[in-house]
Every structure is written in C-alpha cells, then in structure tokens.
Design an enzyme around this catalytic site. Structure first.
Site, short mmCIF file in Angstrom:
data_model
loop_
_atom_site.label_atom_id
_atom_site.label_comp_id
_atom_site.label_asym_id
_atom_site.label_seq_id
_atom_site.Cartn_x
_atom_site.Cartn_y
_atom_site.Cartn_z
N CYS A 2 39.07 -3.97 -16.78
CA CYS A 2 38.77 -3.18 -17.98
C CYS A 2 39.99 -2.32 -18.27
O CYS A 2 40.37 -1.48 -17.45
CB CYS A 2 37.54 -2.30 -17.80
SG CYS A 2 37.41 -1.07 -19.15
N CYS A 61 32.32 -3.77 -19.50
CA CYS A 61 32.55 -2.67 -18.56
C CYS A 61 31.37 -1.71 -18.65
O CYS A 61 30.98 -1.31 -19.75
CB CYS A 61 33.85 -1.97 -18.94
SG CYS A 61 33.95 -0.30 -18.28
N HIS A 99 32.88 1.67 -20.43
CA HIS A 99 33.37 1.61 -21.81
C HIS A 99 32.55 0.71 -22.73
O HIS A 99 32.74 0.76 -23.95
CB HIS A 99 34.84 1.17 -21.82
CG HIS A 99 35.76 2.21 -21.28
ND1 HIS A 99 36.05 2.31 -19.93
CD2 HIS A 99 36.42 3.23 -21.89
CE1 HIS A 99 36.86 3.33 -19.75
NE2 HIS A 99 37.10 3.91 -20.90
N LYS A 115 27.74 9.36 -23.24
CA LYS A 115 29.12 9.71 -22.90
C LYS A 115 29.95 9.75 -24.18
O LYS A 115 29.70 9.00 -25.11
CB LYS A 115 29.71 8.69 -21.93
CG LYS A 115 31.08 9.16 -21.46
CD LYS A 115 31.68 8.29 -20.38
CE LYS A 115 32.93 8.97 -19.86
NZ LYS A 115 34.17 8.39 -20.29
N LYS A 135 35.01 7.64 -28.81
CA LYS A 135 35.74 7.80 -30.05
C LYS A 135 35.17 6.89 -31.13
O LYS A 135 35.00 7.30 -32.27
CB LYS A 135 37.22 7.48 -29.82
CG LYS A 135 38.09 8.45 -30.57
CD LYS A 135 39.50 8.45 -30.08
CE LYS A 135 40.21 7.18 -30.48
NZ LYS A 135 41.62 7.16 -30.14
N1 MSP Z 1 44.74 8.63 -15.69
C1 MSP Z 1 43.50 8.62 -15.03
C2 MSP Z 1 43.47 9.58 -13.87
C3 MSP Z 1 44.52 9.38 -12.85
S1 MSP Z 1 44.46 10.57 -11.62
C4 MSP Z 1 45.49 10.06 -10.45
C5 MSP Z 1 42.38 8.97 -16.00
N2 MSP Z 1 42.75 9.64 -17.09
S2 MSP Z 1 41.81 10.05 -18.32
O1 MSP Z 1 42.69 10.54 -19.34
O2 MSP Z 1 40.98 8.96 -18.66
O3 MSP Z 1 40.91 11.25 -17.96
C6 MSP Z 1 40.58 11.64 -16.77
C7 MSP Z 1 39.60 12.76 -16.58
O4 MSP Z 1 38.91 13.21 -17.75
C8 MSP Z 1 38.56 12.26 -15.62
O5 MSP Z 1 38.38 13.22 -14.61
C9 MSP Z 1 37.34 12.12 -16.46
O6 MSP Z 1 36.18 12.26 -15.73
C10 MSP Z 1 37.55 13.25 -17.45
N3 MSP Z 1 36.70 13.02 -18.58
C11 MSP Z 1 36.86 12.09 -19.57
N4 MSP Z 1 35.77 12.15 -20.37
C12 MSP Z 1 34.90 13.07 -19.89
C13 MSP Z 1 33.73 13.67 -20.37
N5 MSP Z 1 33.13 13.26 -21.42
N6 MSP Z 1 33.23 14.74 -19.69
C14 MSP Z 1 33.88 15.27 -18.62
N7 MSP Z 1 34.97 14.75 -18.15
C15 MSP Z 1 35.38 13.49 -18.60
O7 MSP Z 1 41.26 8.66 -15.73
#
Ligand code: MSP
Length: 492
Positions: free
Chosen positions: A144, A161, A164, A308, A311
């Site tokens: 994914c 997935c 997503h 969740k 976008k």
């Molecule tokens: N790049 C990876 C992380 C690598 S760490 C070595 C990644 N990035 S991300 O941009 O997708 O965002 C990561 C963080 O944002 C995660 O901890 C994820 O849980 C958090 N969130 C993204 N959407 C979220 C919500 N709706 N609510 C709370 N946190 C969430 O994954």
C-alpha cells in the site's frame, strides 16, 4: 536549575551537573502534503512532554522532522510537476512553519535528505549486511503506497488496504531482505522484561500476539526509481523508506554533543504505525547491537464523524484551519482536553469553540481578570507568604495536586494532567465566589489567589505557552494591574 522554577514546590529537581536527560521523538512526517490535525496532535504531545521535563530541570532533546525518501512523496511531486527536491524543501518548510505557529519548541528538525542522516543510514546498512542479517531475495506480495507498507493477501479487505481503503498494488521484484524473523524470540523476551516498552498496555497485547504468531523477513529495498538512498552494496537498489526513516531517531544522536541522548526515552507514534516502531525498529537495533528505546507510546486517531480523517472524503483539517478556529493555545488545549490520550477522539469545530468560550474565556480568563482587577484595587498582602514556607500557608494552593499531575505526566496521561490543572482553576474561581474579596477587601485571600496563579502558571505554560507568558507578565510584580482579556469569546 532555572530561576523560573526555583521556588516551585514539591517536585524533585535534578541539580545542574547530574541533570537527567529526556529524549522524545515524533514520527517524521511525509512531506507529500501540508500538515493536518493528526500530525499536530503527535507533535503537540511531544512538545508538552518536552516542556514538562524542561520544567523539571532535565536536559531535553526533542526531535521531529520529515520523511522525504518515500515513493509516495516522489509521486506527489511528479503529480504536481515539481522537481522532487524543490517539492520536499517547500513542504518541509510548511511543517516547520506550522510548528512555529503552534509554539512547538523542538530541538532539531531532521530531514531524511540531510547529509549526515544519509551517511549514517549507509553505515547502518553496511553493518547489518556484514553481520549477515541482509540477504538478496525476491518479493512477491501486496503493497500500500499510502502506508508505504507490505501486506499479505489475508491482511487486505476486498483487495484494499485496511487503513486507506485503496487498492493494494501487487509487487513482484528482486529485493534485499532484513532477517526480521531471526529476532522473534529476542523481541518477545524484551517485551516480557520491559513492560513499559509498548504503551498503552492494550496495544502491547496486540503486538505481542502478532509477534508470537510469527515474523516474516522484511523487504528493505526496491529497484532504484530515481529517489531515495542507494543501497551501498548494490547501487541498482534504493532503501525501503521505513528502514531509512526509523533510523532517524538514532542518526540524530550521531551529531557532536548529542550522543548522550541515545537511547530515546520515548517514541510517540499514532496507533497505525506502532508495528514499525515496536517490532521492526527494535529488531534493527538488536541486529546493530545498539540499545533499544525505553518506550513506544501509541496514541489514538482524531476522527471526523467517527471515521478516520480522509482527504478524499473532505474529512480533514489542516493546521492553519485549526488555528483559525480559536487560536494556537486554544487548539493545543482542546486537543488534550477533549479526550483520552491513547483513544480515538472525534473532532468538531463547535466543540473547540465551546471549550474555548466556556473553559478558557469563562474559567481561566475570568479568574485572571477578576483577581488582577481586585489586586489592583485593594493590593495584596505578600508578607504572609513571603518565604518558602509560604506553600503550607497558602491553604488554597495546598489543594493543587502537583504529585498526581507528576504521576500522570510520567505515565503519559497528558489529558489527565491537564484535567487536574483545570480542576484547580475551578477551585480558585469557587474560592473567589466564596470569600467575596470585593466585599471583604481581604488582602490575604487576594494574595492566596495571586500566589496560586503564579505557581500554576508554569504548568499552564506546558499546554498554552503564549497565554502563560501573558499571565506571567500580569502577575510579575506586586503592583498588579487589571489584565487585558486573555480569551475573546467566539461566536458559533
Ligand atoms: N513517515 C511515517 C512515519 C515515519 S516515523 C519513522 C508516517 N508519516 S505520516 O505523515 O503519515 O504521519 C504520521 C503520524 O501522524 C502518525 O503517528 C499517525 O498516527 C499520525 N496521524 C495521521 N493521521 C492521524 C489522525 N487522524 N489522528 C491522529 N494521528 C494521526 O507515517
């Protein structure tokens, strides 16, 4: 020990030379789009904990940054027709700006395109390869791109997935593998010996059960597609983004003067990425014979109408929109007041405004305004609580549950710590009502109130740094003047 907290109270502070260290990290975010509430949540949580440990006089290192060598980032740039480096430079700048607006006081912002990070990743790969923990194979399975993660057929829901809800891509290619399976037993032993390694407990249980069920080796490379870190022992491959990204926590401590911060005390992550942090990352470190982080804490998700954020479905709110509702401090407050850190919480603008009006404006703002106005009018009697013994004589402040708050912070119960601080503010408001200093002109009561506000202000600063600075200014001297309004009410 800083002057600010010198005459603080019950908490034990470490001295200048035996300062404890505290190293906290956020995930590094994909710069494929601007930051939103999910990113802000983890980052504010880290900021709050970092500020708490600074307040205790500890030597704090707080790391955040961007995860740039991902295929999804590359594709996003392509889609916009912007050269990839230019694209990530711009977006990592957007993350930095967002954090500045939210008063995030990080120590370093790491980018996985930083030269020193890339150098360290190469060293790590070489070391792991030499050890015999990396081998060449063939990967066939699902991927994914949203998660940048591999899935087996049984993980998918109708070929999609589970996170997503988009179709997973079937991948078939030559790849290097990391011997993750070799570390199954060692990981399970580590979880057993270190019950705080994965928190909250219910997440630990899920992870442990999955690890018990068996581990597959992890594909850690793909054919070079023009972006990412090249594998040092095979230049036709680039490193799988998670393998490169996870190391950031360690590579950031390979800079001069920062070595002392490893191992990390706390990796804060969302529940969706706990597997990478609680299974893959420690196995990588075990292979490298590097100490493991102390705790991986997974928080829940912000949802919109219980779903969740997404976008494509318009259920998303970015940082600028968040701040525009009621200001930066209000949103920092709201995100930790609205629900349990660790559980999913549903977001709504109305609730932000309600809390801003009913709690910040009516409770905190009103207290500061009343007490400062009364202190201006009648003066305060500082003699009664002039010295350190003051604490025991300020009967009002005795009700402040500093010890419990400390315990909550130590257990990462950020929301519970905040609740207790506001519980005390509520008591202060009741005290004003009950003692009626505008009738009695009782200077002792006024001093108790002023003194209490001064003493809890550093705690408020953990959550609301800008407000706390304003409060400090109002009550700095004994010639207090009626304060300007701290929080303007917002119409719904
Ligand atoms: N790049 C990876 C992380 C690598 S760490 C070595 C990644 N990035 S991300 O941009 O997708 O965002 C990561 C963080 O944002 C995660 O901890 C994820 O849980 C958090 N969130 C993204 N959407 C979220 C919500 N709706 N609510 C709370 N946190 C969430 O994954």
């Amino acid at each position: 020990m800083t002057k600010k907290i010198k005459d603080f109270h019950s908490i034990k502070f470490t001295g200048k030379f035996d300062r404890k260290k505290f190293y906290v990290t956020t995930p590094i975010y994909y710069p494929n789009d601007i930051p939103h509430v999910g990113h802000a949540y983890t980052t504010i949580a880290a900021d709050i904990l970092a500020r708490w440990h600074k307040l205790k006089g500890e030597d704090v290192f707080f790391l955040t940054g961007t995860d740039e060598n991902a295929k999804k980032v590359f594709l996003a740039a392509q889609k916009k027709g912007i050269p990839i480096k230019e694209f990530v430079d711009k977006l990592s700048g957007d993350f930095k700006n967002a954090w500045e607006k939210l008063s995030i006081d990080y120590s370093r912002f790491i980018r996985t395109t930083d030269e020193n990070h890339v150098k360290e990743v190469i060293k790590i790969l070489e070391k792991t390869h030499k050890k015999g923990d990396i081998y060449k194979g063939f990967y066939e399975g699902y991927y994914c791109i949203g998660c940048e993660a591999y899935y087996t057929e049984k993980d998918l829901e109708d070929g999609c997935c589970p996170i997503h809800k988009t179709e997973a891509e079937l991948m078939k290619e030559e790849s290097y593998f990391f011997k993750l399976s070799k570390y199954q037993k060692k990981l399970l032993e580590h979880y057993k010996k270190n019950p705080n390694f994965i928190l909250p407990r219910k997440r630990a249980k899920e992870i442990i059960n999955r690890v018990k069920g068996g581990l597959n080796d992890l594909s850690i490379s793909r054919k070079d597609y023009g972006w990412g870190i090249k594998i040092p022992f095979d230049n036709t491959h680039v490193v799988y983004v998670w393998y490169d990204a996870l190391t950031n926590y360690y590579t950031a401590t390979r800079e001069k003067g920062k070595e002392k911060f490893w191992p990390a005390d706390l990796h804060l992550v969302g529940k969706d990425i706990i597997w990478f942090h609680a299974v893959i990352w420690p196995a990588m470190l075990m292979s490298l014979e590097i100490k493991l982080p102390k705790t991986v804490f997974a928080h829940g998700w912000w949802t919109f109408d219980k779903e969740k954020i997404s976008k494509s479905r318009g259920k998303i709110i970015n940082v600028d929109e968040l701040i525009s509702i009621a200001g930066s401090d209000s949103i920092r407050y709201f995100l930790f007041r609205e629900g349990n850190f660790g559980e999913d919480i549903d977001f709504s603008k109305e609730k932000v405004i309600e809390r801003h009006n009913n709690e910040l404006a009516d409770k905190l703002g009103n207290l500061v305004s009343r007490v400062s106005a009364l202190a201006e009018k009648y003066g305060i009697e500082k003699a009664i609580t002039h010295t350190h013994r003051a604490n025991s004589q300020n009967k009002l402040f005795n009700k402040f549950k500093a010890k419990e708050i400390e315990k909550h912070f130590d257990n990462f119960e950020i929301d519970k710590a905040l609740n207790l601080i506001f519980e005390f503010l509520h008591l202060c408001n009741e005290y004003v009502q009950e003692k009626k200093p505008w009738e009695t002109h009782d200077k002792k009561v006024l001093f108790e109130l002023v003194d209490s506000i001064r003493k809890i202000n550093p705690y408020l600063g953990i959550f609301m740094p800008q407000t706390s600075q304003k409060i400090a200014k109002i009550f700095k001297n004994d010639k207090i003047k009626k304060a300007e309004i701290l929080f303007k009410k917002i119409e719904k």
